[in-house]
Design a protein around this motif. Structure first.
Motif, mmCIF file in Angstrom:
data_model
loop_
_atom_site.group_PDB
_atom_site.id
_atom_site.type_symbol
_atom_site.label_atom_id
_atom_site.label_comp_id
_atom_site.label_asym_id
_atom_site.label_seq_id
_atom_site.Cartn_x
_atom_site.Cartn_y
_atom_site.Cartn_z
ATOM 1 N N ARG A 188 -21.426 0.089 -1.894
ATOM 2 C CA ARG A 188 -22.594 -0.102 -1.322
ATOM 3 C C ARG A 188 -23.330 -1.942 -2.725
ATOM 4 N N CYS A 189 -22.729 -2.755 -1.591
ATOM 5 C CA CYS A 189 -22.902 -4.132 -2.449
ATOM 6 C C CYS A 189 -24.383 -4.831 -1.692
ATOM 7 N N SER A 190 -25.283 -4.872 -2.892
ATOM 8 C CA SER A 190 -25.940 -5.391 -2.379
ATOM 9 C C SER A 190 -26.432 -6.671 -1.221
ATOM 10 N N PHE A 191 -25.513 -7.782 -1.155
ATOM 11 C CA PHE A 191 -25.493 -7.895 -0.370
ATOM 12 C C PHE A 191 -24.403 -8.001 1.010
ATOM 13 N N CYS A 192 -24.073 -7.068 1.371
ATOM 14 C CA CYS A 192 -23.038 -6.255 2.305
ATOM 15 C C CYS A 192 -24.153 -5.639 3.235
ATOM 16 N N ALA A 193 -23.387 -6.291 4.516
ATOM 17 C CA ALA A 193 -24.221 -4.724 6.035
ATOM 18 C C ALA A 193 -23.551 -3.960 6.462
ATOM 19 N N ILE A 194 -22.195 -4.367 6.002
ATOM 20 C CA ILE A 194 -20.557 -3.844 6.792
ATOM 21 C C ILE A 194 -20.565 -2.591 6.931
ATOM 22 N N PRO A 195 -20.607 -2.122 5.381
ATOM 23 C CA PRO A 195 -20.879 -0.436 6.422
ATOM 24 C C PRO A 195 -22.129 -0.270 6.532
ATOM 25 N N SER A 196 -23.281 -0.498 7.033
ATOM 26 C CA SER A 196 -24.054 0.697 7.771
ATOM 27 C C SER A 196 -23.820 0.362 9.203
ATOM 28 N N PHE A 197 -23.062 -0.520 9.741
ATOM 29 C CA PHE A 197 -22.771 -0.651 10.710
ATOM 30 C C PHE A 197 -20.904 -0.261 10.912
ATOM 31 N N ARG A 198 -19.909 0.045 10.495
ATOM 32 C CA ARG A 198 -18.964 -0.282 10.016
ATOM 33 C C ARG A 198 -19.051 1.754 10.231
ATOM 34 N N GLY A 199 -20.180 2.348 9.644
ATOM 35 C CA GLY A 199 -19.831 3.881 8.840
ATOM 36 C C GLY A 199 -19.054 3.866 7.807
ATOM 37 N N ILE A 361 -14.508 -19.617 -1.530
ATOM 38 C CA ILE A 361 -15.895 -19.770 -1.952
ATOM 39 C C ILE A 361 -16.576 -19.947 -0.467
ATOM 40 N N PHE A 362 -17.634 -18.930 -0.654
ATOM 41 C CA PHE A 362 -19.120 -18.794 -0.126
ATOM 42 C C PHE A 362 -19.577 -18.318 0.199
ATOM 43 N N GLY A 363 -21.327 -19.698 0.351
ATOM 44 C CA GLY A 363 -22.534 -19.308 -0.319
ATOM 45 C C GLY A 363 -23.492 -18.560 0.566
ATOM 46 N N TYR A 364 -23.703 -17.860 -0.162
ATOM 47 C CA TYR A 364 -24.420 -16.733 -0.251
ATOM 48 C C TYR A 364 -25.736 -16.514 0.827
ATOM 49 N N SER A 365 -26.252 -15.608 2.111
ATOM 50 C CA SER A 365 -27.084 -15.653 3.045
ATOM 51 C C SER A 365 -27.494 -14.339 3.015
ATOM 52 N N ASP A 366 -29.000 -14.597 3.508
ATOM 53 C CA ASP A 366 -29.208 -12.884 3.567
ATOM 54 C C ASP A 366 -28.611 -12.755 4.475
ATOM 55 N N GLU A 367 -28.779 -11.522 4.351
ATOM 56 C CA GLU A 367 -28.211 -10.180 5.338
ATOM 57 C C GLU A 367 -28.967 -9.348 5.460
ATOM 58 N N ASP A 368 -29.823 -9.348 7.904
ATOM 59 C CA ASP A 368 -30.640 -7.816 7.695
ATOM 60 C C ASP A 368 -30.559 -6.824 6.849
ATOM 61 N N GLY A 369 -31.629 -5.806 6.129
ATOM 62 C CA GLY A 369 -30.915 -4.783 5.760
ATOM 63 C C GLY A 369 -30.532 -4.860 4.961
ATOM 64 N N THR A 370 -30.097 -5.831 4.236
ATOM 65 C CA THR A 370 -29.397 -5.330 2.536
ATOM 66 C C THR A 370 -30.429 -5.705 1.226
ATOM 67 N N GLU A 371 -30.172 -5.117 -0.296
ATOM 68 C CA GLU A 371 -31.079 -4.617 -0.895
ATOM 69 C C GLU A 371 -31.095 -6.684 -1.395
ATOM 70 N N ALA A 372 -29.772 -6.930 -1.263
ATOM 71 C CA ALA A 372 -30.416 -9.072 -2.047
ATOM 72 C C ALA A 372 -30.936 -9.363 -1.278
ATOM 73 N N ALA A 373 -31.743 -9.111 0.163
ATOM 74 C CA ALA A 373 -32.394 -10.253 0.881
ATOM 75 C C ALA A 373 -34.229 -10.129 -0.073
ATOM 76 N N SER A 374 -33.911 -9.094 -0.208
ATOM 77 C CA SER A 374 -35.959 -8.908 -1.126
ATOM 78 C C SER A 374 -35.250 -9.313 -2.792
ATOM 79 N N LEU A 375 -34.708 -9.590 -2.845
ATOM 80 C CA LEU A 375 -34.852 -9.466 -5.049
ATOM 81 C C LEU A 375 -35.237 -10.981 -4.738
ATOM 82 N N PRO A 376 -35.914 -11.209 -5.954
ATOM 83 C CA PRO A 376 -36.161 -12.644 -6.645
ATOM 84 C C PRO A 376 -35.409 -13.282 -7.260
#
Length: 475
Positions: A188-199, A361-376
């Motif tokens: 349940r990594c806070s930045f990753c949406a993959i489990p939600s659509f891969r199952g 090296i990757f830059g962070y980007s908000d992913e829909d439905g992830t916890e990190a998208a709402s972090l301060p």
């Protein structure tokens, strides 16, 4: 030509990772069985795009590919991660394409018949696919595997995918091929949406994997790259967390296979026994594709991940105690919400001491439905880009230094093709520390002709950035 008599030809375009490559080959086999003709030219009646939905740049590439296909005049369908993740929402914004779900894969030939005939089906409503299987991994697998259908395209073709019932048609050729050992992810990594659509995570059973390995070997594959969303979880739903350690020697012993490589290892789950097997089993590449993501303990906790700089260095020491020349690669995210200068210093210190062969090296980007998208502490894009540029430059320098440190080493290099530099006796291949697509290559200089699939010993004589040059060692 009437719509009814239109040719059933399809151009299958694959974007994203090696797991998508396997999915496309499964789709290709199903389409062939349904009477569709695969073609790569611009005259296909349908273009099927297997999309990627990992990060914003990948999403945009998928959308651009779908729009370009529509401009060609062909009918267009979207499958894969982007299509699964957004479903009806994507279909509403992209009327040029019919959006299909993973659930449509079993009837993909019929679905494309609808696309060709202009029969638009309602797109699926996106859902969290983790809810489709029991929470407890041990409850996800039947005690006895389901029986398989008797009608196949190729009697020697393996059944692939959790639960069986799907087989592949190779699309790319070559002496290296991915082999899917599991699907889904329970992390349940806070930045990753993959489990939600891969199952949820589901392992394939060893006999199924070994059968596919034999089939690939018979198709002139010499290196297997084991892929999944998290290879270190393999076997947990089958009641055996050490199953990968047991399967690896059998895969490496497959007749015709020269090397087995594992990808997508989680540092938090990398057991000493698995390190031992990877580092010491003949035919298994001493290669560790470790998903570190950062080195600051504070940032990693916000990512809902394990570790810090000291723990990661200790893990690398453990690996190199068993295999001093082991290859290690990893990816890192910079610009995560709340990331400070002190966090970046931790990352810089880790990279400077880790001796990694390959660094993404990757830059962070908000992913829909992830916890990190709402972090301060969200950073603006300009600052994220600046951090990416700074650390990418550091990564290039460190990778070049690591490559130079291999001068004088004797490597086992799998030859893939002749070099295209016009010079005689030069061939491109990969050593054990170089995975296809994502890492460097080795140019082998040989006084005798070599062919794709040859495994040769060669001594490193020079380096060019992350790439190596080596002279073949004649026996």
């Amino acid at each position: 030509m009437s719509q009814r008599s239109a040719p059933r030809t399809v151009n299958l375009v694959t974007l994203g990772c090696a797991r998508n490559e396997v999915d496309s080959e499964e789709l290709a086999a199903r389409l062939t069985a349904s009477g569709w003709e695969l073609t790569s030219d611009g005259d296909a009646s349908v273009v099927l795009v297997n999309t990627c939905g990992f990060i914003q740049a990948a999403k945009q590439e998928s959308i651009d590919e779908l729009l370009a296909a529509a401009e060609s005049g062909a009918k267009v369908a979207a499958v894969g991660c982007l299509a699964e993740r957004y479903g009806a929402e994507l279909a509403g914004e992209l009327p040029e394409a019919q959006v299909l779900s993973f659930d449509d894969y079993g009837e993909i030939g019929t679905r494309l018949d609808d696309v060709l005939a202009g029969r638009r089906r309602p797109a699926h409503v996106a859902r969290d696919r983790r809810t489709l299987l029991p929470i407890t991994p041990a409850d996800r697998q039947p005690a006895t595997p389901a029986s398989y259908p008797s009608t196949v395209v190729d009697p020697a073709a393996p059944w692939t995918g959790p639960g069986g019932g799907v087989f592949r048609r190779r699309l790319s050729g070559g002496v290296v091929a991915p082999l899917k050992i599991a699907s889904g992810c329970d992390r349940r990594c806070s930045f990753c949406a993959i489990p939600s659509f891969r199952g949820a995570f589901v392992s394939r059973r060893p006999p199924e994997i070994l059968a596919e390995a034999r089939w690939l070997a018979a198709s002139n594959v010499r290196e297997l790259v084991l892929v999944s969303e998290n290879s270190t979880s393999y076997g947990k739903d089958l009641g055996n967390l050490r199953l990968l350690e047991e399967v690896l020697p059998d895969l490496a012993a497959t007749e015709g296979i020269e090397r087995v490589r594992i990808s997508y290892l989680q540092p938090a789950e990398l057991r000493p026994g698995l390190i031992e097997v990877i580092a010491s089993t003949p035919g298994v590449a001493p290669y560790f594709d470790l998903s570190f993501q950062h080195a600051s303990g504070r940032v990693l906790r916000a990512m809902r991940r394990f570790g810090d700089r000291e723990r990661f260095i200790a893990l690398l020491d453990q690996i190199r105690d068993r295999s001093p020349e082991a290859g290690v690669r990893s990816n890192f995210i910079v610009g995560f919400p709340g990331e400070t200068a002190a966090d970046l210093t931790e990352l810089e210190l880790f990279l400077s001491h880790a001796g990694l062969d390959a660094i993404g090296i990757f830059g962070y980007s908000d992913e829909d439905g992830t916890e990190a998208a709402s972090l301060p502490g969200q950073l603006d894009q300009a600052e994220i880009s600046r951090r990416v540029e700074e650390f990418a430059a550091l990564a290039d320098e460190l990778m070049a230094q690591r490559a130079e440190s291999r001068l004088g080493e004797t490597l086992d290099v799998l030859i893939e093709e002749a070099a295209d530099d016009g010079l005689p006796g030069r061939y491109l291949g990969r050593a054990a520390h170089q995975a296809p697509e994502v890492d460097g290559v080795t140019t082998v200089v040989s006084p005798v002709p070599l062919a794709a699939g040859d495994m040769v010993r060669a001594v490193v004589t020079d380096s060019e950035g992350v790439d190596l040059i080596a002279d073949v060692k004649l026996r």
